[in-house]
Design an enzyme around this catalytic site. Structure first.
Site, PDB file in Angstrom:
ATOM      1  CD  GLU A  55      54.129  49.329  43.734  1.00  0.00           C
ATOM      2  OE1 GLU A  55      54.277  49.461  42.640  1.00  0.00           O
ATOM      3  OE2 GLU A  55      53.216  49.165  44.435  1.00  0.00           O
ATOM      4  CB  CYS A  82      50.756  53.379  39.234  1.00  0.00           C
ATOM      5  SG  CYS A  82      51.099  54.097  40.865  1.00  0.00           S
ATOM      6  NE  ARG A 191      28.061  31.525  43.326  1.00  0.00           N
ATOM      7  CZ  ARG A 191      27.020  30.949  43.983  1.00  0.00           C
ATOM      8  NH1 ARG A 191      26.422  31.149  45.227  1.00  0.00           N
ATOM      9  NH2 ARG A 191      26.215  30.121  43.264  1.00  0.00           N
ATOM     10  NE  ARG A 214      23.538  30.595  50.794  1.00  0.00           N
ATOM     11  CZ  ARG A 214      23.505  30.387  49.491  1.00  0.00           C
ATOM     12  NH1 ARG A 214      24.099  31.479  48.706  1.00  0.00           N
ATOM     13  NH2 ARG A 214      22.821  29.237  48.829  1.00  0.00           N
TER      14      ARG A 214
END
Length: 347
Positions: A55, A82, A191, A214
């Site tokens: 926001e 929040c 990952r 990687r």
């Protein structure tokens, strides 16, 4: 009735939110869009943990000439704003001070720090708040965050490759590549999107994996979680290098070392549940479990999983270690080179 424009703008929030994948955790993935007269005048997303929320970035992106339009604009955001002071100030304060009067939300925040308090604050300030727009899609986007807060454990993804005739490997003491390079790169991307990756003792002994991302350019390195009941693994293994932090579950008492954290726990009945509870306390939002077969089967037998990603190659082994047997709801299936990828969720 759902307004088609509301769905379109909320989908844009979802698309923006995905830019924070792998970086926002333990916070959720959030995107925000400011709309005036059916046109987007500002947008943003939560890029990384500790950084400005979606926001804040959306409001900041509105150019000076269009700031006057804010009181006549609608803020679309896929998760409830929040209303508490964390690493950043409450988003509700900024929204209220900006002059915006209407907010459209996909999902309420399950975190006890928020959970309806943000919506209540906005309504008290005179806002029109519409929630539940594209709610199912929003819940899927933030399935890790929702599982973490609702089940008090990480979101658990099981991953393995199997031969065309359903074998995990020809021999438990040998490494056999089943999938191609395209699938391998995809796993490295996965990952980078999860907080941690987990493997068992035998996999480390046989494969000596690095468990890094990687092959995915600029990918975040996940924490490596390993099981070493008797602290028998040699320190020369790749998981003990400095490329990523490592968490070791063991029954032995051991002092933490640079980049390596030891958690002493009893192995046996329900030990995986206890480990997941420990990871919850460490704010590990999600875990990608990569094997071996014994560890994967243990998660399956305890119904302690949320999602399974299964590669099937073209090779036939005829014998060896059987791949895990799993039942779930198939949500997608695709071909990657010579490999087939199926994704299931637990029923």
């Amino acid at each position: 009735m759902l307004d088609i424009n509301d769905a379109i703008f909320m989908q844009r929030c979802f698309d923006l939110a995905l830019n924070g994948a792998g970086h926002a955790a333990p916070n959720p993935l959030v995107g925000a869009v400011l709309v005036h007269d059916s046109k987007i005048i500002g947008e943003g997303y939560h890029a990384y943990f500790g950084g400005p929320h979606a926001e804040v970035n959306a409001i900041a992106s509105v150019n000076e000439k269009q700031k006057k339009l804010l009181p006549h604009s609608t803020l679309f955001v896929n998760l409830e704003p929040c209303n508490h002071q964390g690493k950043t100030p409450p988003c509700t304060d900024l929204i209220i001070n900006s002059g915006i009067k209407q907010v459209v939300i996909a999902n309420r925040d399950p975190s006890p720090l928020v959970s309806g308090k943000g919506i209540a604050r906005l309504k008290k300030a005179g806002f029109e708040v519409l929630s539940g727009i594209c709610e199912e899609e929003g819940a899927w986007l933030n399935r890790r965050f929702f599982t973490f807060h609702q089940k008090k454990r990480p979101y658990i993804i099981l991953k393995w490759a199997q031969s065309a005739d359903g074998f995990f490997t020809k021999d438990s003491n040998e490494q056999h590549w089943i999938t191609g390079e395209r699938s391998k790169r995809l796993v490295h991307r996965w990952r980078s999107e999860e907080v941690a990756v987990m493997v068992g003792t035998n996999t480390l002994k046989v494969d000596n994996p690095k468990l890094t991302s990687r092959l995915w350019l600029n990918g975040k390195q996940p924490a490596r979680i390993i099981l070493d009941r008797n602290l028998e693994l040699p320190e020369k293994l790749n998981v003990f290098n400095s490329s990523a932090p490592t968490i070791v579950f063991t029954e032995k008492k051991s002092k933490d070392k640079k980049n390596i954290r030891y958690i002493q726990t009893a192995f046996g009945k329900n030990h995986l549940e206890k480990m997941m509870a420990e990871l919850y306390q460490s704010e590990i939002l999600s875990v990608l479990v990569e094997g071996g077969a014994k560890l994967l089967n243990a998660f399956i037998e305890q119904s302690l999983w949320d999602e399974a990603r299964i590669f099937t190659g073209k090779a036939f082994f005829s014998q060896g270690v059987r791949a895990p047997d799993i039942n779930g709801k198939l949500i997608s299936q695709e071909t990657l080179g010579n490999d087939m990828l199926r994704i299931l969720v637990i029923d």
